[in-house]
Write a protein that holds these residues in place. Sequence first.
Motif, PDB file in Angstrom:
ATOM      1  N   ILE A 570      32.262  95.573 112.064  1.00 51.84           N
ATOM      2  CA  ILE A 570      31.720  94.264 111.688  1.00 51.84           C
ATOM      3  C   ILE A 570      30.473  94.009 112.510  1.00 51.84           C
ATOM      4  N   GLU A 571      29.474  93.498 111.839  1.00 48.35           N
ATOM      5  CA  GLU A 571      28.181  93.319 112.488  1.00 48.35           C
ATOM      6  C   GLU A 571      27.659  91.930 112.110  1.00 48.35           C
ATOM      7  N   ALA A 572      27.256  91.157 113.109  1.00 50.75           N
ATOM      8  CA  ALA A 572      26.592  89.881 112.812  1.00 50.75           C
ATOM      9  C   ALA A 572      25.134  90.222 112.510  1.00 50.75           C
ATOM     10  N   LEU A 573      24.677  89.865 111.324  1.00 48.72           N
ATOM     11  CA  LEU A 573      23.338  90.300 110.927  1.00 48.72           C
ATOM     12  C   LEU A 573      22.236  89.423 111.513  1.00 48.72           C
ATOM     13  N   GLY A 574      22.604  88.235 111.984  1.00 53.31           N
ATOM     14  CA  GLY A 574      21.607  87.360 112.620  1.00 53.31           C
ATOM     15  C   GLY A 574      20.404  87.182 111.712  1.00 53.31           C
ATOM     16  N   LEU A 575      19.215  87.270 112.297  1.00 55.72           N
ATOM     17  CA  LEU A 575      18.011  87.118 111.478  1.00 55.72           C
ATOM     18  C   LEU A 575      17.536  88.458 110.930  1.00 55.72           C
ATOM     19  N   GLY A 576      18.374  89.468 111.032  1.00 54.16           N
ATOM     20  CA  GLY A 576      18.102  90.739 110.347  1.00 54.16           C
ATOM     21  C   GLY A 576      18.312  90.579 108.843  1.00 54.16           C
ATOM     22  N   ARG A 577      18.944  89.488 108.454  1.00 52.62           N
ATOM     23  CA  ARG A 577      19.088  89.159 107.030  1.00 52.62           C
ATOM     24  C   ARG A 577      18.753  87.680 106.918  1.00 52.62           C
ATOM     25  N   VAL A 578      17.746  87.357 106.093  1.00 52.12           N
ATOM     26  CA  VAL A 578      17.368  85.947 105.943  1.00 52.12           C
ATOM     27  C   VAL A 578      17.611  85.515 104.505  1.00 52.12           C
ATOM     28  N   GLY A 579      17.497  84.231 104.245  1.00 58.39           N
ATOM     29  CA  GLY A 579      17.879  83.777 102.907  1.00 58.39           C
ATOM     30  C   GLY A 579      17.069  82.616 102.381  1.00 58.39           C
ATOM     31  N   LEU A 580      17.079  82.520 101.057  1.00 57.74           N
ATOM     32  CA  LEU A 580      16.519  81.363 100.347  1.00 57.74           C
ATOM     33  C   LEU A 580      17.557  80.948  99.323  1.00 57.74           C
ATOM     34  N   ALA A 581      17.586  79.666  98.988  1.00 57.60           N
ATOM     35  CA  ALA A 581      18.521  79.228  97.956  1.00 57.60           C
ATOM     36  C   ALA A 581      17.760  78.392  96.950  1.00 57.60           C
ATOM     37  N   MET A 582      18.178  78.553  95.707  1.00 60.61           N
ATOM     38  CA  MET A 582      17.507  77.842  94.624  1.00 60.61           C
ATOM     39  C   MET A 582      18.601  77.156  93.819  1.00 60.61           C
ATOM     40  N   ALA A 583      18.397  75.890  93.479  1.00 54.46           N
ATOM     41  CA  ALA A 583      19.453  75.172  92.755  1.00 54.46           C
ATOM     42  C   ALA A 583      18.856  74.125  91.835  1.00 54.46           C
ATOM     43  N   GLY A 584      19.608  73.820  90.793  1.00 52.30           N
ATOM     44  CA  GLY A 584      19.183  72.801  89.827  1.00 52.30           C
ATOM     45  C   GLY A 584      19.281  73.357  88.415  1.00 52.30           C
ATOM     46  N   PRO A 585      19.190  72.487  87.408  1.00 55.10           N
ATOM     47  CA  PRO A 585      19.404  72.936  86.028  1.00 55.10           C
ATOM     48  C   PRO A 585      18.418  74.027  85.574  1.00 55.10           C
ATOM     49  N   LYS A 586      17.253  74.102  86.221  1.00 56.92           N
ATOM     50  CA  LYS A 586      16.262  75.107  85.794  1.00 56.92           C
ATOM     51  C   LYS A 586      16.315  76.372  86.666  1.00 56.92           C
ATOM     52  N   ALA A 587      17.290  76.445  87.546  1.00 58.28           N
ATOM     53  CA  ALA A 587      17.307  77.558  88.504  1.00 58.28           C
ATOM     54  C   ALA A 587      17.419  78.906  87.788  1.00 58.28           C
ATOM     55  N   ARG A 588      18.253  78.955  86.757  1.00 56.88           N
ATOM     56  CA  ARG A 588      18.434  80.241  86.069  1.00 56.88           C
ATOM     57  C   ARG A 588      17.141  80.682  85.391  1.00 56.88           C
ATOM     58  N   ALA A 589      16.445  79.720  84.809  1.00 57.50           N
ATOM     59  CA  ALA A 589      15.207  80.065  84.103  1.00 57.50           C
ATOM     60  C   ALA A 589      14.200  80.664  85.086  1.00 57.50           C
ATOM     61  N   VAL A 590      14.161  80.113  86.302  1.00 56.93           N
ATOM     62  CA  VAL A 590      13.221  80.649  87.296  1.00 56.93           C
ATOM     63  C   VAL A 590      13.652  82.056  87.702  1.00 56.93           C
ATOM     64  N   LEU A 591      14.938  82.205  87.973  1.00 54.30           N
ATOM     65  CA  LEU A 591      15.422  83.519  88.416  1.00 54.30           C
ATOM     66  C   LEU A 591      15.158  84.586  87.343  1.00 54.30           C
ATOM     67  N   ALA A 592      15.398  84.204  86.095  1.00 53.08           N
ATOM     68  CA  ALA A 592      15.224  85.171  84.997  1.00 53.08           C
ATOM     69  C   ALA A 592      13.787  85.682  84.926  1.00 53.08           C
ATOM     70  N   LYS A 593      12.854  84.852  85.374  1.00 54.23           N
ATOM     71  CA  LYS A 593      11.440  85.260  85.316  1.00 54.23           C
ATOM     72  C   LYS A 593      11.067  86.287  86.381  1.00 54.23           C
ATOM     73  N   VAL A 594      11.853  86.352  87.456  1.00 56.58           N
ATOM     74  CA  VAL A 594      11.425  87.181  88.590  1.00 56.58           C
ATOM     75  C   VAL A 594      12.306  88.411  88.803  1.00 56.58           C
TER      76      VAL A 594
END
Length: 807
Positions: A570-594
């Motif tokens: 088991i390894e704590a990834l710390g800032l070796g793994r970073v993240g963004l989150a996207m939410a809302g009714p249009k989130a899927r449409a944005v994701l599908a584009k990228v």
Amino acid sequence: MKSHAKVVVIGGGVVGCSVLYHLARHGWTDIVLLERSELTSGSTWHAAGGMHTINGDPNVAKLQKYTIELYREIEELSGQATGVHVTGGVLLAATEARMDWLRGVVAKGRYLGLDLEEISAREAPELMPLLDPSQFVGAVRNSEDGHLDPSGVTHAYAKAARKLGAEVERFTKVEDIVRREDGMWRVITDKGEVVAEHVVNAGGLWAREVGRMVGLELPVLAMEHMYLITEDMPEVAEWNTKTGSEIIHAVDFDGELYLRQERGGMLMGTYEKAAKPWSEFQTPWNFGHELLEPDIDRIAPSLEVGFRHFPAFQKTGIKQIINGPFTFAPDGNPLVGPVRGLPGFWVACGVMAGFSQGGGVGLALANWMIEGDPGFDIWAMDVARYGDWASMAYTNAKVRENYSRRFSIRFPNEELPAGRPLRTTPVYDLLAARGAQFGVTYGLEVPLWYAPDGVKDEFSWRRSSDFEHVGQEVRTVREAVGLTEISSFAKYRVTGEGAEFWLDRMLACKLPRPGRMTLAPMLKQDGKLIGDFTLANLGGEWLILGSGIAEQYHMRWFERHLPAEGLVRIEALGLGRVGLAMAGPKARAVLAKVTRADVSNEAFPFMAVARMDIGMAPCIVGRISYTGDLGYEIWMAPEYQRHVFQILREAGDEFGIGLFGSRALNALRLEKNYGSWAREYRPIYDPVEAGLDRFVAYSKPADFIGKAAAVEMRENGGRLRLRSFLVGALDADVIGDEPIWFRGEVRGWVTSGGYAHNAGKSVALGYVPKEIADEADGFEIEILGKRHAARLQAAPLFDANLERMRG
Ligand SMILES: Cc1cc2nc3c(=O)[nH]c(=O)nc-3n(C[C@H](O)[C@H](O)[C@H](O)COP(=O)(O)OP(=O)(O)OC[C@H]3O[C@@H](n4cnc5c(N)ncnc54)[C@H](O)[C@@H]3O)c2cc1C
């Protein structure tokens, strides 16, 4: 001196002696305390001996109350006088903002069982005759404050421990500590060696040096601290004769002063703004019963206020100024508990108020060593709340800040500047350029909200300058799509051929299939919560996502339970793994584009997880959102974060994408009744109490930790229930720790809350006894001294039938 012991406690100050006493009282008697000189030879001997019950953290306040109540017990057992005088005290406010803060203290005191009462400034001289009431706007009376004899208390602990079978070796200096292959500790002293199963570092002023013996750099620093003692004062004599009692304790927050009677005169101490560290890098071993040179210029600004607020001081001489050092952790709370990676090595240091906290620290540590659990919620004191980022220079900056602000108000929306920015992610400057106002979690800068040019937080107990802007961020999420950074979450990667078997025993949930995620409570042996995570099965590799502030805390627990054969990593990834989150009714449409991946609801439903490219960046995407909306968490290596951020923003433009911060996230999760670790979910609650029982797989075959206790509690749970309330608040929402009243009595406490902008409601989450937990009416929640009607809100305010989240 004995050659073997179950426990060696290093340090004969008030804290080490309390640890020794509590271990002995709980039945461990093969224990020895080693002190390099006489007992009390660190900061203990020159303490002002004040004791008080109030603390910013209610759980620490409880331990302070325990400490004060303990003195009679050790006095009786040891036959050693402790000099305890419970005089009572008065807490003084010179500004309205301070009075608001004090009202919060009184409110918290209601469910902690503290005897606190708001009084007017005019009434205050009836309790404390030396003050000028025209300098204050109000006050609080506290019946439990008092003072004691520091040396008497320390010796009483030691004598009581000895009577129970413990040993104390004075003039025995620990020079090194070495771990043997069999896990035992060699404690090497100038008088020989003791081999011990457990070692407790209660080295006080030398805690850092003792830590270094085992390769630890503890975040503690000593600060110089001064108090003065006056000549005898006629006003004091007059009061003593008139009332037959001493002048009570006073804390003058705005003067940054504390006062009490000392013989025929007064003692006045101050936490001055020009705070001065002592021995920043190394505490000299030859320091002992010496005092430091007083520096009256440094405390002159506080004394000026003090002499104005307490005019009798202007007419009296100063007999003595004491200047002595004592240690602080960066947030001013003690560092207690087992140290990750060093089994059998414990700390009880950084205790800045040894006579208010020492008993509670000793009790918690003894419970932890003997029972495997501190027995209360001591998160605020747990050494695991700091990671490696709490370096010596960071500690120095933060301790100075903390010391100089010891009596200052910290508003709920106030972020303190020292030691920042320290940890940042690659998008930090991109967010800053868009107006991000940052806060800190686990040393990391996190966006709280986005301010238009020229607007910033106005510190207040009430809704403030961010209110409408956070509201706008919330609406962007609920009506279109929002983007936020989530790098502050803890991320753990679990691999190895034993991973699945091990996770099934560590976590109380049913393990998800490959490509799926689940909510995953983790329990202790007593069936109470020790974690709440999201677990993702990436096929051959598992990702656990959890609370960022608890990374060290959870790693300590995980590692303690790892199989010896190395079948699980088991390894704590710390800032070796970073993240963004996207939410809302249009989130899927944005994701599908990228992405070229199929992210339709059929191919990538709620709780799905997959590796996919976002733009050109390899990412892990989970269909989950703490906003309770349609949403995605996207994880990547740091070198890709800017690319992913830019590409999502560009793709989201046509859908009205906007940035949101953690304050908007809080507003969003509140209308889903989602709790969070260290607030709603803490190790004192069981899954039924916390409403997490639906994620516990009671009938899964694996014998997970805490299963037997959890199964037993399944029907009835403990005493409490977590509930959500709508509060009739007008301009100030709950912050946390407010009392919950039911039909005129305080029955519970708030864990968190705020304004849910989308629903347009003030929301509070909190615990109440289960007998009243389903009553719709009769609740009130106290905010800033005023009780507001509160109505139980069982169903989430947003998306109660989960159409948005799953759609
Ligand atoms: C001026 C002043 C006023 C204060 N006023 C108050 C007050 O009013 N109320 C309050 O609650 N607190 C007050 N304090 C703080 C209080 O003194 C501390 O919280 C308390 O003393 C901490 O105790 P400790 O046992 O952790 O550390 P210490 O008292 O520093 O004890 C550590 C002990 O460990 C021993 N030791 C260290 N290393 C080794 C080693 N390698 N081998 C053997 N022995 C070792 C040392 O000799 C020492 O005796 C005040 C402090 C100062 C300086």
